[in-house]
Write a protein that holds these residues in place. Structure first.
Motif, PDB file in Angstrom:
ATOM      1  N   LYS A  20       0.826  -1.202   0.000  1.00 54.58           N
ATOM      2  CA  LYS A  20       0.000   0.000   0.000  1.00 54.58           C
ATOM      3  C   LYS A  20       0.865   1.258   0.000  1.00 54.58           C
ATOM      4  N   LYS A  21       1.828   1.336   0.896  1.00 53.44           N
ATOM      5  CA  LYS A  21       2.675   2.527   0.999  1.00 53.44           C
ATOM      6  C   LYS A  21       3.508   2.721  -0.266  1.00 53.44           C
ATOM      7  N   ARG A  22       4.067   1.660  -0.759  1.00 51.91           N
ATOM      8  CA  ARG A  22       4.922   1.761  -1.951  1.00 51.91           C
ATOM      9  C   ARG A  22       4.119   2.248  -3.149  1.00 51.91           C
ATOM     10  N   PHE A  23       2.958   1.683  -3.337  1.00 51.50           N
ATOM     11  CA  PHE A  23       2.144   2.073  -4.482  1.00 51.50           C
ATOM     12  C   PHE A  23       1.636   3.499  -4.329  1.00 51.50           C
ATOM     13  N   GLU A  24       1.249   3.880  -3.123  1.00 45.41           N
ATOM     14  CA  GLU A  24       0.746   5.232  -2.902  1.00 45.41           C
ATOM     15  C   GLU A  24       1.813   6.289  -3.158  1.00 45.41           C
ATOM     16  N   THR A  25       3.056   5.987  -2.907  1.00 44.37           N
ATOM     17  CA  THR A  25       4.111   6.971  -3.129  1.00 44.37           C
ATOM     18  C   THR A  25       4.453   7.121  -4.600  1.00 44.37           C
ATOM     19  N   ILE A  26       4.126   6.131  -5.385  1.00 45.68           N
ATOM     20  CA  ILE A  26       4.485   6.160  -6.800  1.00 45.68           C
ATOM     21  C   ILE A  26       3.326   6.598  -7.680  1.00 45.68           C
ATOM     22  N   LYS A  27       2.144   6.214  -7.333  1.00 52.06           N
ATOM     23  CA  LYS A  27       0.977   6.451  -8.189  1.00 52.06           C
ATOM     24  C   LYS A  27      -0.048   7.344  -7.504  1.00 52.06           C
ATOM     25  N   THR A  28      -0.820   8.031  -8.306  1.00 50.77           N
ATOM     26  CA  THR A  28      -1.945   8.798  -7.787  1.00 50.77           C
ATOM     27  C   THR A  28      -3.184   7.900  -7.797  1.00 50.77           C
ATOM     28  N   PRO A  29      -4.212   8.234  -7.031  1.00 45.20           N
ATOM     29  CA  PRO A  29      -5.423   7.382  -7.008  1.00 45.20           C
ATOM     30  C   PRO A  29      -6.032   7.155  -8.395  1.00 45.20           C
ATOM     31  N   ASP A  30      -5.910   8.126  -9.292  1.00 47.43           N
ATOM     32  CA  ASP A  30      -6.461   7.942 -10.636  1.00 47.43           C
ATOM     33  C   ASP A  30      -5.778   6.817 -11.390  1.00 47.43           C
ATOM     34  N   ASP A  31      -4.527   6.562 -11.050  1.00 42.92           N
ATOM     35  CA  ASP A  31      -3.788   5.509 -11.746  1.00 42.92           C
ATOM     36  C   ASP A  31      -4.274   4.110 -11.395  1.00 42.92           C
ATOM     37  N   PHE A  32      -5.011   3.981 -10.306  1.00 45.40           N
ATOM     38  CA  PHE A  32      -5.552   2.666  -9.954  1.00 45.40           C
ATOM     39  C   PHE A  32      -6.457   2.148 -11.063  1.00 45.40           C
ATOM     40  N   VAL A  33      -7.098   3.049 -11.759  1.00 46.20           N
ATOM     41  CA  VAL A  33      -7.999   2.676 -12.850  1.00 46.20           C
ATOM     42  C   VAL A  33      -7.220   1.966 -13.964  1.00 46.20           C
ATOM     43  N   LEU A  34      -5.966   2.320 -14.126  1.00 41.66           N
ATOM     44  CA  LEU A  34      -5.148   1.714 -15.178  1.00 41.66           C
ATOM     45  C   LEU A  34      -4.819   0.254 -14.895  1.00 41.66           C
ATOM     46  N   TYR A  35      -4.893  -0.133 -13.651  1.00 40.39           N
ATOM     47  CA  TYR A  35      -4.493  -1.482 -13.255  1.00 40.39           C
ATOM     48  C   TYR A  35      -5.696  -2.246 -12.725  1.00 40.39           C
ATOM     49  N   THR A  36      -6.628  -2.478 -13.585  1.00 37.41           N
ATOM     50  CA  THR A  36      -7.880  -3.115 -13.180  1.00 37.41           C
ATOM     51  C   THR A  36      -7.741  -4.603 -12.879  1.00 37.41           C
ATOM     52  N   SER A  37      -6.640  -5.197 -13.278  1.00 32.67           N
ATOM     53  CA  SER A  37      -6.453  -6.620 -12.981  1.00 32.67           C
ATOM     54  C   SER A  37      -6.169  -6.851 -11.498  1.00 32.67           C
ATOM     55  N   ILE A  38      -5.816  -5.788 -10.792  1.00 30.86           N
ATOM     56  CA  ILE A  38      -5.550  -5.889  -9.360  1.00 30.86           C
ATOM     57  C   ILE A  38      -6.776  -5.372  -8.603  1.00 30.86           C
ATOM     58  N   GLU A  39      -7.220  -6.143  -7.657  1.00 28.85           N
ATOM     59  CA  GLU A  39      -8.413  -5.782  -6.890  1.00 28.85           C
ATOM     60  C   GLU A  39      -8.008  -4.946  -5.669  1.00 28.85           C
TER      61      GLU A  39
END
Length: 82
Positions: A20-39
């Motif tokens: 969670k911390k690693r991803f939050e520091t690299i990506k913005t919440p909007d980028d979660f949409v790009l990775y829909t294969s991950i729940e």
């Protein structure tokens, strides 16, 4: 709950928190949409349950997640980070 189970839950929780911390520091919440294969929602929910409701978790469900899903998640996150 046995000490071994508690130790394993702690390891799982720490791993989920690091993800969670690693991803939050690299990506913005909007980028979660790009990775829909991950729940993402389910991952964060699991982290919250393990953190705050560990006394009511089904050990078999957590074991199943760790056995059948963590490796795939790790692979997908490594691809994102590269």
């Amino acid at each position: 709950m046995s000490d071994l189970i508690k130790e394993n839950f702690l390891k799982i929780l720490q791993s989920l928190e690091m993800i969670k911390k690693r991803f939050e520091t690299i990506k913005t919440p909007d980028d979660f949409v790009l990775y829909t294969s991950i729940e993402w929602q389910q991952i964060m929910r699991l982290r919250d349950i393990i953190s705050h409701h560990y006394d009511s978790i089904d050990n078999e469900i957590v074991f199943d997640i760790c056995t059948n899903h963590i490796t795939k998640l790790e692979t997908e996150i490594r691809e994102i980070l590269n």
